[in-house]
Write an enzyme that holds these catalytic residues in place. Structure first.
Site, PDB file in Angstrom:
ATOM      1  N   GLY A  31     -10.017  -8.163  -4.213  1.00 60.86           N
ATOM      2  CA  GLY A  31      -9.498  -7.682  -5.503  1.00 60.86           C
ATOM      3  C   GLY A  31      -8.180  -8.356  -5.843  1.00 60.86           C
ATOM      4  N   SER A  32      -7.499  -7.834  -6.853  1.00 57.92           N
ATOM      5  CA  SER A  32      -6.276  -8.491  -7.345  1.00 57.92           C
ATOM      6  C   SER A  32      -5.012  -7.919  -6.700  1.00 57.92           C
ATOM      7  CB  SER A  32      -6.187  -8.316  -8.867  1.00 57.92           C
ATOM      8  OG  SER A  32      -6.088  -6.933  -9.171  1.00 57.92           O
ATOM      9  N   THR A  33      -5.039  -6.701  -6.239  1.00 60.75           N
ATOM     10  CA  THR A  33      -3.819  -6.126  -5.635  1.00 60.75           C
ATOM     11  C   THR A  33      -3.557  -6.722  -4.256  1.00 60.75           C
ATOM     12  OG1 THR A  33      -4.311  -4.073  -6.824  1.00 60.75           O
ATOM     13  CG2 THR A  33      -2.651  -3.959  -5.055  1.00 60.75           C
ATOM     14  N   GLY A 118      -7.521  -2.779  -1.565  1.00 64.23           N
ATOM     15  CA  GLY A 118      -7.281  -2.042  -2.807  1.00 64.23           C
ATOM     16  C   GLY A 118      -8.302  -0.942  -2.972  1.00 64.23           C
ATOM     17  N   LYS A 130     -14.487   2.542  -4.024  1.00 64.25           N
ATOM     18  CA  LYS A 130     -14.309   1.107  -3.875  1.00 64.25           C
ATOM     19  C   LYS A 130     -15.603   0.404  -4.231  1.00 64.25           C
ATOM     20  CE  LYS A 130     -12.130  -0.557  -0.328  1.00 64.25           C
ATOM     21  NZ  LYS A 130     -11.479  -1.492  -1.279  1.00 64.25           N
ATOM     22  N   GLY A 132     -15.493  -2.025  -7.017  1.00 66.97           N
ATOM     23  CA  GLY A 132     -15.327  -2.624  -8.355  1.00 66.97           C
ATOM     24  C   GLY A 132     -15.467  -4.138  -8.293  1.00 66.97           C
ATOM     25  N   GLU A 139     -15.894  -4.589   3.105  1.00 64.69           N
ATOM     26  CA  GLU A 139     -14.635  -3.826   3.067  1.00 64.69           C
ATOM     27  C   GLU A 139     -14.736  -2.608   3.978  1.00 64.69           C
ATOM     28  OE1 GLU A 139     -14.372  -3.082  -1.125  1.00 64.69           O
ATOM     29  OE2 GLU A 139     -12.964  -4.728  -1.437  1.00 64.69           O
ATOM     30  N   LYS A 157      -4.461   4.159 -10.350  1.00 63.18           N
ATOM     31  CA  LYS A 157      -5.625   4.495  -9.517  1.00 63.18           C
ATOM     32  C   LYS A 157      -5.610   5.945  -9.027  1.00 63.18           C
ATOM     33  CE  LYS A 157      -6.709   0.089  -9.770  1.00 63.18           C
ATOM     34  NZ  LYS A 157      -6.971  -0.781  -8.655  1.00 63.18           N
TER      35      LYS A 157
END
Ligand code: DER
Length: 282
Positions: A31-33, A118, A130, A132, A139, A157
């Protein structure tokens, strides 16, 4: 933007609080975080990170590790868990909704010192939705192999219960089983489960790093275990499913590889940063 700054803040705080230079195996989510988590760890310098192994949770995570110059590990190339590690590792910080604890695996597979990842949504008990990013199987494989699972998330979130703002549970499935799984989900109360499509990125279904499909199943907001205990059904806007029970029920459907419900208990930290600053849930 406020959100990006919040992700970055949460990531740096999570690394400050939960990364140790004595660690050997670190799980890196998707993810992006988690990009900011890798940035914060890489900033520790090669003399710290070169003696470590960074275990990915899919192809994006793998690219992230490689591009940051961190040594790449693999979930299927971890050392066996030493007995003292089991004692020291104690209870896995993450008890997944599929009841890995019931399978007696608790404490027997903590070969990662820590895993950072994330989430799409986190409730008051630190349960997470989780998937997305369609990476939920690896994960969860990495999260359940870690002594401590650190979920890094910006303020958006955090919700009182799951499925408040994120409306669907991602489920990784064998493509052949899709029609059967869809029918069963509808009988379980999911109004309109859908196979995730690639859209402009790819005609047809999204194919995961494991060659599977993602079924996104909407449900009404999920109850907390405590709601069941004190008999209240939340504030009436909830469905009747509680997180653990639904997680286990979905996992039992033939053709389901993994379910995007992660059950959190102590050990899981959420460095959820607000606009103005980081916050740490107890
Ligand atoms: O797929 C996942 O569970 C990811 O962790 C993800 O959805 C979180 O993504 P974000 O950090 O880009 O919000």
């Amino acid at each position: 933007s406020g959100v990006e700054a919040s992700k970055r803040l949460a990531a740096y705080k999570a690394v400050e609080d939960h990364f140790d230079t004595s660690y050997s195996y670190i799980g890196i989510g998707s993810g992006s975080t988690v990009v900011y988590v890798v940035e914060a760890i890489a900033a520790k310098g090669r003399d710290v990170t070169n003696k470590m192994s960074f275990v990915p949770t899919g192809d994006q995570s793998k690219q992230l590790i490689i591009e940051a110059g961190l040594p790449l590990g693999s979930i299927d190339a971890l050392p066996p868990v030493e007995s003292e590690q089991t004692k020291m590792g104690g209870v896995s910080a993450l008890h997944v909704a599929t009841g890995v604890q019931d399978l007696g695996l608790k404490g027997k597979r903590q070969s990662l010192d820590v895993a950072f990842d994330g989430a799409d949504e986190i409730d008051d008990d630190l349960n997470c939705i989780k998937g997305g990013g369609a990476c939920l199987f690896q994960e969860k494989l990495v999260a359940t192999a870690a002594k401590k699972f650190v979920c890094v998330a910006d303020y958006r979130k955090l919700q009182p219960r799951l499925l408040t703002s994120w409306k669907t549970i991602p489920i990784e499935i064998a493509p052949l089983a899709a029609p059967t799984i869809k029918r069963i989900l509808i009988t379980l109360g999911s109004p309109d489960p859908k196979i995730r499509q690639g859209g402009s990125a790819k005609a047809g279904p999204v194919v995961t790093d494991n060659g599977m499909w993602i079924m996104d199943a909407p449900f009404p907001p999920l109850l907390l275990a405590s709601d069941l205990k004190n008999g209240d059904k939340g504030d009436g806007e909830h469905g009747t499913w509680e997180v653990h029970n639904l997680g286990r029920r979905l996992k039992r459907i033939v053709g389901v590889l993994e379910v995007g419900l992660f059950h959190g208990r102590n050990g899981i930290q959420v460095a959820a940063a607000g606009e103005e600053g980081g916050g740490q849930k107890p």
